[in-house]
Scaffold this active site. Structure first.
Site, PDB file in Angstrom:
ATOM      1  N   ASP A 146       0.840  -1.207   0.000  1.00 24.69           N
ATOM      2  CA  ASP A 146       0.000   0.000   0.000  1.00 24.69           C
ATOM      3  C   ASP A 146       0.871   1.251   0.000  1.00 24.69           C
ATOM      4  O   ASP A 146       1.976   1.241   0.541  1.00 24.69           O
ATOM      5  CB  ASP A 146      -0.892  -0.037   1.249  1.00 24.69           C
ATOM      6  CG  ASP A 146      -2.086   0.894   1.110  1.00 24.69           C
ATOM      7  OD1 ASP A 146      -2.323   1.427   0.003  1.00 24.69           O
ATOM      8  OD2 ASP A 146      -2.780   1.093   2.117  1.00 24.69           O
ATOM      9  N   ASN A 150     -10.820  -3.088  -5.995  1.00 23.82           N
ATOM     10  CA  ASN A 150     -10.083  -2.047  -6.733  1.00 23.82           C
ATOM     11  C   ASN A 150     -10.758  -1.604  -8.029  1.00 23.82           C
ATOM     12  O   ASN A 150     -10.408  -0.565  -8.591  1.00 23.82           O
ATOM     13  CB  ASN A 150      -8.638  -2.491  -7.042  1.00 23.82           C
ATOM     14  CG  ASN A 150      -7.722  -2.440  -5.831  1.00 23.82           C
ATOM     15  OD1 ASN A 150      -6.738  -3.176  -5.754  1.00 23.82           O
ATOM     16  ND2 ASN A 150      -8.019  -1.552  -4.877  1.00 23.82           N
TER      17      ASN A 150
HETATM   18  C1  FPP Z   1      -1.741   0.412  -3.322  1.00 24.96           C
HETATM   19  O1  FPP Z   1      -1.353   1.729  -3.506  1.00 24.96           O
HETATM   20  C2  FPP Z   1      -1.384  -0.391  -4.425  1.00 24.96           C
HETATM   21  C3  FPP Z   1      -2.200  -1.076  -5.282  1.00 24.96           C
HETATM   22  C4  FPP Z   1      -3.428  -0.624  -5.941  1.00 24.96           C
HETATM   23  C5  FPP Z   1      -1.808  -2.406  -5.631  1.00 24.96           C
HETATM   24  C6  FPP Z   1      -0.345  -2.656  -5.757  1.00 24.96           C
HETATM   25  C7  FPP Z   1       0.184  -2.334  -7.084  1.00 24.96           C
HETATM   26  C8  FPP Z   1       1.499  -2.266  -7.333  1.00 24.96           C
HETATM   27  C9  FPP Z   1       2.540  -2.536  -6.325  1.00 24.96           C
HETATM   28  C10 FPP Z   1       1.978  -1.869  -8.670  1.00 24.96           C
HETATM   29  C11 FPP Z   1       1.709  -2.851  -9.685  1.00 24.96           C
HETATM   30  C12 FPP Z   1       2.140  -4.191  -9.319  1.00 24.96           C
HETATM   31  C13 FPP Z   1       2.374  -5.112 -10.209  1.00 24.96           C
HETATM   32  C14 FPP Z   1       2.704  -6.478  -9.768  1.00 24.96           C
HETATM   33  C15 FPP Z   1       2.338  -4.806 -11.653  1.00 24.96           C
HETATM   34  P1  FPP Z   1      -2.491   2.812  -3.427  1.00 24.96           P
HETATM   35  O2  FPP Z   1      -2.777   3.272  -4.812  1.00 24.96           O
HETATM   36  O3  FPP Z   1      -3.657   2.254  -2.697  1.00 24.96           O
HETATM   37  O4  FPP Z   1      -1.772   3.921  -2.593  1.00 24.96           O
HETATM   38  P2  FPP Z   1      -2.473   4.986  -1.628  1.00 24.96           P
HETATM   39  O5  FPP Z   1      -3.028   4.214  -0.455  1.00 24.96           O
HETATM   40  O6  FPP Z   1      -1.348   5.864  -1.247  1.00 24.96           O
HETATM   41  O7  FPP Z   1      -3.532   5.668  -2.431  1.00 24.96           O
END
Ligand code: FPP
Length: 223
Positions: free
Chosen positions: A12, A60
């Site tokens: 996250d 998501n």
């Molecule tokens: C959370 O950050 C992340 C995700 C939506 C999923 C994880 C995705 C990745 C690590 C990148 C892609 C991975 C692969 C394997 C291609 P957030 O967007 O929720 O962050 P925030 O809480 O700061 O908004």
């Protein structure tokens, strides 16, 4: 000391990491994908058998369409690029989650990665995509044709049937919740929460968490 066979990570904080630098959220996802490769290599070098990564949850889809589209493209690009790392490090690739909602072309890239790495015998990297524990459990229950089901029956019907339970679950980004990730499999997992945003998560911090895990005493309800 308990054996550490399975690490699960809720990655996250990509969006906040990007925002802190005045960049758009997708910039953070790119950095997050690079971090996945770095952490995967390290965990595999440590001789740990399974690494589960929460890349896209069943919830998501509620994000802006442009972000969802970006994540789908990133996933496809990522897998094509990651194949080299997986082969060089003898890592098997598997996924958990409901693939049926993804485009045919993304499903092909995923299946190709699974197929190409299936004889690798080191670590297994498990990517959770369109994954949610409740969805997984309901799919599993509905697939069992028995009046009364046992824990074993359910375990054998889960997406994770080929893997062991989670020993250690790490969540980056400061929130302290499980967000529908591997709920059944983490029943006895040791939990670690860090404020570090996923793109900033370092191998030093990972080593530190692992050291901490080794000092915890796991009793599984016994004394
Ligand atoms: C959370 O950050 C992340 C995700 C939506 C999923 C994880 C995705 C990745 C690590 C990148 C892609 C991975 C692969 C394997 C291609 P957030 O967007 O929720 O962050 P925030 O809480 O700061 O908004």
């Amino acid at each position: 000391m308990d054996a550490l066979k399975h690490i699960a990570i809720i990655m996250d904080g990509n969006g906040r990491w990007a925002k802190k630098q005045g960049k758009i959220r997708t910039f953070g996802h790119n950095a997050g994908a690079k971090k996945v490769i770095e952490v995967t290599k390290r965990v595999s070098q440590l001789g740990i058998k399974y690494l589960s990564l929460y890349a896209f949850s069943t919830e998501n889809w509620k994000r802006e369409k442009s972000e969802v589209d970006f994540l789908m493209k990133l996933l496809s690009k990522f897998l094509k690029k990651e194949l080299k790392t997986l082969m060089e490090n003898n890592i098997k690739f598997r996924i958990i989650g409901d693939l049926s909602k993804f485009s045919k072309s993304l499903q092909n890239v995923i299946n190709n990665t699974i197929e190409k790495t299936k004889n690798n015998s080191g670590m297994t990297q498990i990517l959770a995509i369109n994954y949610g524990s409740r969805d997984e459990i309901i799919r599993a229950v509905n697939s069992i044709e028995k009046e009364t089901i046992t824990q074993k029956d359910l375990e054998n019907a889960l997406d994770t049937k080929d893997f062991c339970d989670v020993d250690m679950l790490i969540r980056t980004g400061g929130e302290k919740r499980l967000s529908n990730f591997l709920l059944w499999q983490s029943a006895y997992a040791e939990l670690f929460f860090t404020k570090t945003l996923w793109p900033d998560f370092s191998l030093e911090e990972l080593d530190h968490i692992i050291m901490n895990f080794k000092q915890r005493e796991r009793r599984y309800g016994g004394i």
